[in-house]
Design an enzyme around this catalytic site. Structure first.
Site, PDB file in Angstrom:
ATOM      1  N   LYS A 135      33.980  45.568  38.524  1.00 18.12           N
ATOM      2  CA  LYS A 135      34.598  44.389  38.935  1.00 18.12           C
ATOM      3  C   LYS A 135      33.661  43.652  39.968  1.00 18.12           C
ATOM      4  O   LYS A 135      33.753  42.414  39.962  1.00 18.12           O
ATOM      5  CB  LYS A 135      36.027  44.730  39.738  1.00 18.12           C
ATOM      6  CG  LYS A 135      36.549  43.735  40.425  1.00 18.12           C
ATOM      7  CD  LYS A 135      38.031  43.993  41.068  1.00 18.12           C
ATOM      8  CE  LYS A 135      38.098  43.725  42.295  1.00 18.12           C
ATOM      9  NZ  LYS A 135      39.225  44.168  43.228  1.00 18.12           N
ATOM     10  N   ASP A 153      40.132  42.580  37.157  1.00 17.17           N
ATOM     11  CA  ASP A 153      40.737  43.406  37.980  1.00 17.17           C
ATOM     12  C   ASP A 153      41.973  43.807  37.604  1.00 17.17           C
ATOM     13  O   ASP A 153      42.269  43.550  36.347  1.00 17.17           O
ATOM     14  CB  ASP A 153      40.761  42.468  39.246  1.00 17.17           C
ATOM     15  CG  ASP A 153      41.719  41.313  39.255  1.00 17.17           C
ATOM     16  OD1 ASP A 153      42.089  40.992  38.242  1.00 17.17           O
ATOM     17  OD2 ASP A 153      42.111  40.704  40.129  1.00 17.17           O
TER      18      ASP A 153
END
Ligand code: SF4
Length: 227
Positions: A135, A153
């Site tokens: 991420k 995410d």
């Protein structure tokens, strides 16, 4: 709140729906306050540090702490000059602040030793840094360098699965599936758009499907209660 155990017609989102869906996401975005890191920062080092601070921490707290830290230390050398205990105090109350303080110092040292104090612009080198997962690495590559990547995410993972665009169990698998399914022009914007969508409409526990403009395209997979 409505109990919503069954759907009479199952509609999985199709690639051909994406232009309209992204138009809706883009139009709605301007209505909401955007406190995401991607909207505030464009410098790769600040994104890298900000993203590490943000893990398991609310956006509003991350923003305050990041601004405080950058008012004291703006470069890898300045971060490395702060003793670990002191750095932990500075970044409190972000989650896991002691571990993050350790990682920040190690990252600063690696950037100085291997990259002349600069942040590398590719996923592989970013993923070697302590505490940096896909991420964070994707956010640095996309927002910091404007290069191709997909930052998945918890919001992106949840929403594209509810849509029925992908069918995956983890954010890593979602990224892999999106890299195949999603046209590249949506790769960079998808994170910011779906974080805002997830904070305002497609809420984690009880999504607001009754007012959602994307509902005609959405499978609503896994949604048991809605409002
Ligand atoms: S709010 Fe409901 S209809 Fe809208 S995207 Fe989320 S699950 Fe789909």
């Amino acid at each position: 709140m409505i109990d919503y155990p069954l759907q009479s017609i199952i509609i999985a989102m199709d690639k051909k729906d994406l232009p309209q869906v992204f138009r809706i996401l883009q139009e709605m975005k301007s209505q909401w306050q955007d406190e995401t890191l991607a909207s505030r920062e464009k410098d790769p080092f600040r994104i890298l540090i900000g993203c590490i601070l943000s893990l398991r921490t609310k956006d509003s707290i991350t923003k305050k702490v990041a601004n405080h830290l950058f008012s004291i230390a703006k470069t890898p050398a300045e971060i490395l000059a702060i003793p670990q205990e002191k750095l932990a105090e500075i970044i409190y109350p972000v989650g896991f602040y002691r571990q993050k303080a350790k990682n920040l110092r190690e990252i600063a040292q690696i950037l100085l030793e291997r990259y002349q104090g600069k942040v590398p612009d590719n996923l592989e080198q970013l993923l070697e840094l302590p505490g940096v997962g896909r991420k964070t690495a994707n956010l640095v590559v996309t927002v910091g360098f404007g290069k191709a990547g997909i930052c998945v995410d918890t919001h992106v993972h949840r929403i594209v699965n509810r849509w029925g665009l992908v069918n995956t169990k983890t954010p890593e698998k979602t990224e892999e599936a999106l890299r195949k399914e999603l046209p590249q022009k949506y790769w960079i914007p998808i994170n910011n758009l779906l974080v805002l969508w997830g904070q305002n409409i497609c809420l984690p526990r009880v999504p607001r499907c009754s007012i959602c403009q994307i509902q005609p395209f959405c499978e609503q997979k896994g949604v048991e209660k809605l409002q």
